[in-house]
Design a protein around this motif. Structure first.
Motif, mmCIF file in Angstrom:
data_model
loop_
_atom_site.group_PDB
_atom_site.id
_atom_site.type_symbol
_atom_site.label_atom_id
_atom_site.label_comp_id
_atom_site.label_asym_id
_atom_site.label_seq_id
_atom_site.Cartn_x
_atom_site.Cartn_y
_atom_site.Cartn_z
ATOM 1 N N THR A 193 0.806 -1.217 0.000
ATOM 2 C CA THR A 193 0.000 0.000 0.000
ATOM 3 C C THR A 193 0.839 1.267 0.000
ATOM 4 O OG1 THR A 193 -1.770 1.188 1.156
ATOM 5 C CG2 THR A 193 -0.170 0.032 2.526
ATOM 6 N N ALA A 194 0.260 2.316 -0.563
ATOM 7 C CA ALA A 194 0.856 3.644 -0.488
ATOM 8 C C ALA A 194 0.393 4.347 0.793
ATOM 9 C CB ALA A 194 0.473 4.470 -1.711
ATOM 10 N N ALA A 252 5.396 -0.770 1.937
ATOM 11 C CA ALA A 252 4.994 0.482 1.297
ATOM 12 C C ALA A 252 5.241 0.436 -0.199
ATOM 13 C CB ALA A 252 5.751 1.652 1.924
ATOM 14 N N LYS A 253 4.299 1.016 -0.943
ATOM 15 C CA LYS A 253 4.458 1.218 -2.386
ATOM 16 C C LYS A 253 4.828 2.679 -2.589
ATOM 17 C CE LYS A 253 1.049 -0.714 -5.060
ATOM 18 N NZ LYS A 253 -0.343 -1.097 -5.345
#
Length: 126
Positions: A85-86, A106-107
Motif C-alpha cells: 500500500t501507499a 509500502a508502495k
C-alpha cells in the motif's frame, strides 16, 4: 531454503510484473498473480501459496475486504498475508495491524529489497 510460492494480488499490471520478476529473480521463488480480489481468492484456494502480497486499493473488492473473505475460507485462512500500500500513515498501519495481516510493505517498493522484506516479515531465512 525450500522453494516458496507467492501469490501477488494487485490491480496494476506494472506492480504485479515488477513484484513477480523481483521475487523470481532475487529469491528464486515461484510467483503467480491475480488482478482482483475475487481472482486472488480463487488462486489462493487452488494454488495454496506460502504467502500472499495483497494490494490495499483495488476496485470492486479492496485488499481488506479480500483478506476478510480469505479468513472465512478454511482453504485460505492459514495463508499469511502482507499488504502492499501507499497508505503508510500511523493510523493506516494501526488499522491494517488490527486486521491480523503479517505486515505492510509500502508502495512504491524497492524491487531488489522486496524478497528480503517479505522474508523478514514472515520470519523466513533468506
Amino acid at each position: 531454503m525450500a522453494l516458496k510460492r507467492i501469490l501477488v494480488i494487485d490491480d496494476e499490471d506494472d506492480i504485479r510484473e515488477v513484484a513477480q520478476l523481483s521475487l523470481e529473480m532475487v529469491a528464486g521463488w515461484e510467483v503467480f498473480t491475480a488482478a482482483s480480489g475475487s481472482e486472488g481468492i480463487a488462486k489462493a484456494e487452488s494454488h495454496q501459496p506460502d504467502a500472499i502480497l495483497l494490494d490495499v486499493m483495488m476496485p470492486d473488492m479492496d485488499g481488506p475486504a479480500t483478506y476478510k473473505q480469505m479468513q472465512l475460507g478454511s482453504a485460505t485462512q492459514h495463508i499469511p498475508v502482507i499488504l502492499l500500500t501507499a497508505k503508510v500513515q500511523p493510523n493506516d498501519r494501526r488499522r491494517f495491524a488490527e486486521l491480523g495481516v503479517k505486515g505492510v510493505i509500502a508502495k512504491p517498493f524497492e524491487p531488489l529489497m522486496l524478497a528480503s522484506q517479505v522474508s523478514q516479515l514472515l520470519g523466513w531465512k533468506f
